[in-house]
Design an enzyme around this catalytic site. Structure first.
Site, mmCIF file in Angstrom:
data_model
loop_
_atom_site.group_PDB
_atom_site.id
_atom_site.type_symbol
_atom_site.label_atom_id
_atom_site.label_comp_id
_atom_site.label_asym_id
_atom_site.label_seq_id
_atom_site.Cartn_x
_atom_site.Cartn_y
_atom_site.Cartn_z
ATOM 1 N N GLU A 144 -8.980 -47.931 -19.527
ATOM 2 C CA GLU A 144 -9.546 -46.988 -18.567
ATOM 3 C C GLU A 144 -10.394 -45.976 -19.334
ATOM 4 O O GLU A 144 -9.923 -45.347 -20.280
ATOM 5 C CB GLU A 144 -8.405 -46.283 -17.819
ATOM 6 N N GLU A 268 -3.804 -38.204 -8.127
ATOM 7 C CA GLU A 268 -4.673 -39.360 -7.894
ATOM 8 C C GLU A 268 -3.874 -40.593 -7.472
ATOM 9 O O GLU A 268 -4.130 -41.705 -7.937
ATOM 10 C CB GLU A 268 -5.502 -39.666 -9.141
ATOM 11 N N ASP A 341 -12.156 -31.460 -14.873
ATOM 12 C CA ASP A 341 -11.859 -32.763 -15.456
ATOM 13 C C ASP A 341 -12.803 -33.143 -16.586
ATOM 14 O O ASP A 341 -13.749 -33.911 -16.361
ATOM 15 C CB ASP A 341 -11.938 -33.854 -14.372
ATOM 16 N N GLU A 369 -16.035 -40.097 -21.401
ATOM 17 C CA GLU A 369 -16.119 -40.479 -19.989
ATOM 18 C C GLU A 369 -17.282 -39.770 -19.297
ATOM 19 O O GLU A 369 -17.977 -40.371 -18.477
ATOM 20 C CB GLU A 369 -14.804 -40.133 -19.281
#
Ligand code: BDP
Length: 676
Positions: A144, A268, A341, A369
């Site tokens: 991920e 989440e 985030d 990310e």
């Protein structure tokens, strides 16, 4: 003739040597043909490693390794060390075996960075007890937010087949002081705790142990129901508590020094104590009780937010502050550096400095990310330095995030810092050669949270490439400027989360429809004819109130709020006068333009560095910079053309014009895995 043959032979060897530079050796490129005299007063797998590293790489005189409980040494802790002598002869002392190993790597680092001349008198001890990588690796080997290929962990082959990369991984981590690792994704599969997987975990733990690295696992809160067949996973149900106790016993039988659990609960869509009307305290304490007899710990994440809630940036604080002081003493709350985030830039999460009765640890994201994946060159040490040095004012001025987490401000039994790994099975480990610097920087800052980005970049460049001043000076500058460059072409002036929906790579500021509002871009930038930005002052969400004075006041007033956080805290008209006297709209245009220009300059710097770099790494970095330069233009055009539909003002005429049509950019769909 002889001479000619010799020249040809050395040229050939030289070429082979250059070809071998594929990045796989990371910063550990010292020649291994030294024959140093190294002695130790103890034999053990860890001490033997220290001896071997020095024997093969230390180019100086005799080195004596002493494991000792002498007071002046043991006060440095089991990981700390003292080193005394010079190039001709040295004594290294530590109260722990790991300390000797860290000392060996330290000595080699100062040798490779040209600092081992003259007297060597060093005392070091780490800032944090636990310096831990978080792998977001799934059991099917996808990663991920991973951009360096599949997971390093070959779960299918383990425990029978042991890839040599496991040891190389442990060595690289030990060389920069990392002493812990979470093997699997925080969105955890319950299977990791099954009888099939635990022996695989044990095999890795056995390889990592001599390098001083402890293994931890992310656990799924619903494991008792899913794996154990219980009716639910309610933390107050005795059978559930018993299940975790039995599981802990099973784990510690296999791995006596197992570190503990990392938990993402009720975030989440992950299961957690709220599913049964229980609290974070109920959930975390239950797990802590199961691990306590074995000295295991729980790292409980504060990354929680729900769609119906208030401003997402406020939620971690709102949920966790009421519980301060109620957690068991083997629990530490793991908090992301920023309140939303891992954005290109965020102010620090206000829980730092505010939670004073519970240990808090930072979670940094090494994997990029939100910073261009493994395509963009972004050296993250300056961002982490900015974060660690931020003053929380939790106990008055000087209460930096670093001090609030490393035990110097609050008495803490546990201190830790974590980084979400950017490592995969790619030959060069991280996808981009320069992304290795972020792994390196995380380790170095976890060891010493006062190191400067410049020093870290300097060490990394010298060990990974070369110490040639003509290479070092410009390339170091490029690294130090690179994070700001990414911020400038993606989200300057405090903008955040305006990424494309189905990936976090490209721009999609127009994205306004998702299953929940806080997964859209418009939720975050709030652009309209009247202005742009998220009002987090008292007239808006009042997130500023979560900060201590005087920060609260500083952030509340656009005139004193640092420009880098301006649109994070304020919604301002397009013609708002910035500190530099430009209008907000013009300054936004200038910022994007600056970002694009910076990347073009990086290309030039890199091209000029060609003669100092082996061909393979040179070309690979050059290609990535081309992608980054194109992406920077894509970001600039998408954001400026879109925001211009609200500002209704021209891009200042002295700046380069957009080269894309907004309507065309809106059609771009990248084929990347969906995840919010
Ligand atoms: C977000 C990522 C998501 C992670 C989540 C987390 O997009 O993949 O699972 O954070 O940290 O940044 O739990």
């Amino acid at each position: 003739m002889k001479r000619l043959i010799w020249i040809c032979a050395s040229l050939l060897i030289g070429c082979l040597y250059l070809q071998a530079e594929d990045g796989s050796r990371l910063w550990l490129r010292a020649a291994t043909d030294a024959q140093a005299t190294v002695t130790a007063n103890k034999k053990s797998p860890t001490v033997d490693l220290a001896v071997r590293e020095l024997q093969t790489q230390w180019k100086g005189g005799a080195v004596k390794l002493l494991l000792t409980q002498a007071k002046e040494v043991s006060r440095l802790g089991r990981d700390g060390f003292r080193m005394d002598g010079n190039r001709k002869g040295l004594t290294i002392q530590s109260a722990g075996e790991q300390g000797l190993l860290y000392a060996a790597y330290h000595l080699l680092r100062i040798q490779e960075t040209g600092k081992a001349n003259g007297e060597i008198l060093v005392e070091e001890s780490p800032a944090y007890d636990i310096r831990i990588l978080n792998h977001w690796d799934n059991l099917n080997r996808t990663v991920e937010r991973g951009y360096a290929g599949y997971s390093l962990w070959q779960w299918d082959e383990l425990p029978a087949v042991l890839s040599p990369r496991y040891e190389a991984y442990a060595r690289a981590n030990a060389s920069i002081g990392i002493n812990a690792t979470v093997l699997n994704n925080v969105n955890a599969s319950p299977q990791i705790l099954s009888a099939t997987y635990l022996p695989k975990v044990k095999a890795l733990a056995d390889i990592f142990r001599p390098y001083g690295i402890k293994v931890y696992l992310s656990v799924n809160f619903a494991s008792p129901a899913v794996l154990g067949g219980l009716p639910d996973s309610d933390p107050l149900r005795p059978e559930v508590q018993q299940w975790w106790k039995d599981k802990a016993r099973e784990i510690y039988k296999l791995i006596p020094d197992f570190g503990g659990f990392l938990v993402k609960a009720n975030s989440e869509g992950e299961p957690g104590p709220h599913d049964y009307g229980r609290t974070h305290v109920d959930g975390a304490n239950m797990l802590a009780d199961a691990l306590k007899p074995y000295n295991g710990i729980v790292m409980w994440r504060a990354f929680v937010y729900n769609p119906s809630g208030d401003d997402r940036a406020k939620q971690a604080y709102l949920e966790f502050m009421p519980f301060d002081g109620q957690f068991r003493d083997n629990i530490i709350i793991q908090v992301k550096n920023g309140p939303v985030d891992f954005q290109p830039r965020e102010p620090f999460t206000p829980l730092f400095g505010a939670m004073q009765k519970t240990p808090v640890m930072a979670e940094l994201q090494i994997t990029q990310e939100y910073l261009g994946f493994s395509n963009h060159l972004a050296f993250l040490a300056p961002m982490w330095e900015e974060f660690l040095h931020s003053d929380t004012y939790g106990q008055g001025a000087g209460s930096t995030v670093a001090a609030a987490t490393d035990g110097s401000l609050f008495t803490q039994k546990l201190t830790a810092i974590s980084g979400v790994a950017n490592i995969g099975e790619d030959t060069n480990w991280c996808g981009h050669h320069f992304a290795q610097a972020n792994w390196y920087a995380f380790g170095r800052l976890a060891w010493n949270n006062t190191l400067s980005s410049a020093q870290i970049a300097d060490e990394w460049l010298r060990t990974t490439f070369t110490s040639e001043p003509e290479f070092l000076t410009p390339v170091k500058r490029m690294m130090l400027d690179s994070h700001q460059a990414v911020v400038d072409y993606m989200m300057p002036l405090g903008l955040h989360h305006i990424f494309a929906e189905n990936h976090h790579y490209g721009p999609q500021p127009w994205f306004d429809k998702a299953s929940r509002p806080d997964w859209t871009s418009t939720y975050y930038h709030k652009a309209s004819g009247s202005g742009i930005g998220f009002d987090r002052t008292a007239s808006g969400s009042n997130a500023v109130a979560q900060y201590f004075s005087p920060l609260r006041e500083i952030y509340s007033n656009p005139a004193t709020c640092p420009d880098k956080y301006l649109l994070w805290f304020h919604h301002l008209p397009w013609n708002y006068r910035m500190k530099n006297n430009r209008t907000l709209w013009d300054d936004l245009c200038y910022s994007y333009d600056r970002g694009v220009k910076a990347v073009r300059n990086f290309q030039q710097v890199w091209d000029e560095a060609e003669r100092y770099v082996d061909a393979q790494r040179f070309t690979e970095v050059q290609s990535k910079l081309k992608i980054q330069a194109r992406d920077a233009v894509w970001w600039r055009d998408a954001c400026l053309l879109y925001f211009q539909t609200f500002s209704a003002q021209p891009i200042p005429y002295e700046l380069e014009r957009p080269v894309n049509e907004l309507e065309e950019l809106k059609k771009i769909k990248l084929d990347m895995k969906h995840h919010n």
